[in-house]
Scaffold this motif. Structure first.
Motif, PDB file in Angstrom:
ATOM      1  N   ASN A  63      26.901  36.717  46.976  1.00 53.92           N
ATOM      2  CA  ASN A  63      27.109  36.288  45.601  1.00 53.92           C
ATOM      3  C   ASN A  63      28.315  36.981  44.962  1.00 53.92           C
ATOM      4  N   ASN A  74      31.686  35.148  43.715  1.00 58.93           N
ATOM      5  CA  ASN A  74      32.118  35.372  42.330  1.00 58.93           C
ATOM      6  C   ASN A  74      33.537  35.928  42.269  1.00 58.93           C
ATOM      7  N   ARG A 118      35.893  33.129  42.791  1.00 57.95           N
ATOM      8  CA  ARG A 118      35.973  32.286  41.587  1.00 57.95           C
ATOM      9  C   ARG A 118      36.808  32.955  40.509  1.00 57.95           C
ATOM     10  N   GLN A 119      36.635  34.249  40.350  1.00 64.54           N
ATOM     11  CA  GLN A 119      37.414  34.971  39.338  1.00 64.54           C
ATOM     12  C   GLN A 119      38.903  34.922  39.669  1.00 64.54           C
TER      13      GLN A 119
END
Length: 195
Positions: free
Chosen positions: A82, A86, A89-90
């Motif tokens: 996860n 993340n 994505r950031q």
């Protein structure tokens, strides 16, 4: 590689007793595996190291709340997955994580880990056969055979059914066995592939 029972025990000692020595042992036992896993997702060793560090910091901070975690190893893999997704994505490098775009080089067999079992030459041949597998098949093989996760755990981690894990693992073992059969005795191949 530290056995699953010892990892569970260290996790319990961290959560129940605030044991820093157990925390250090848990870190030593899982750090390399989790960094390889994260690097396969992110494509960056540096980022993977930061992510795993963050996962262990989170573990220490939330240790009292994590006492009820049934399977600590899978829990830490899921946290790492996860955090890795993340981070991507950031950075806005990827909008959607696909198992078909993992950096499979990050999963390479560590020579020092496997050296006791097989010679470096045989290890290289096996690694070459593993790398020739499709990405998802390779990831499943490595999580089950090298990291020691159970089919159900891999299924939860990758969000697929245990039957899919079983089918992909069967394909992997068959292809690897065919690829290395000419270069090693049947007993050596069996001891590696079916341990």
């Amino acid at each position: 590689m530290m056995n699953e029972e010892a990892l569970h025990q260290y996790f319990r000692q961290v959560c129940d007793d605030n044991d820093q020595d157990a925390y250090n042992e848990l870190y030593k036992g899982l750090c390399s595996r989790l960094i390889h896993f994260s690097a396969a997702i992110t494509g960056s060793w540096h980022l993977a190291e930061e992510i795993v560090s963050d996962v262990f910091i989170m573990l220490w901070r939330k240790r009292a709340q994590l006492a009820g975690v049934a399977n600590p190893v899978v829990y830490l893999y899921v946290c790492t997955r996860n955090q890795s997704v993340n981070a991507l994505r950031q950075q806005r490098r990827h909008q959607h994580m696909s198992l078909d775009h993992l950096d499979t080089e990050a999963f390479a067999i560590s020579p020092d880990t496997e050296q006791n079992m097989l010679s470096a030459e045989v290890t290289q041949k096996i690694e070459s056969a593993i790398r020739s597998l499709p990405t998802r098949c390779q990831l499943i093989f490595r999580l089950v055979k090298q990291d020691g996760l159970k089919y159900k755990e891999v299924g939860e981690l990758l969000q697929i059914s245990p039957k899919t894990v079983d089918a992909q693992l069967a394909i992997a073992v068959k292809k690897i066995a065919e690829a290395i059969r000419l270069d090693m005795t049947a007993d050596t191949a069996q001891s590696y592939l079916f341990r």
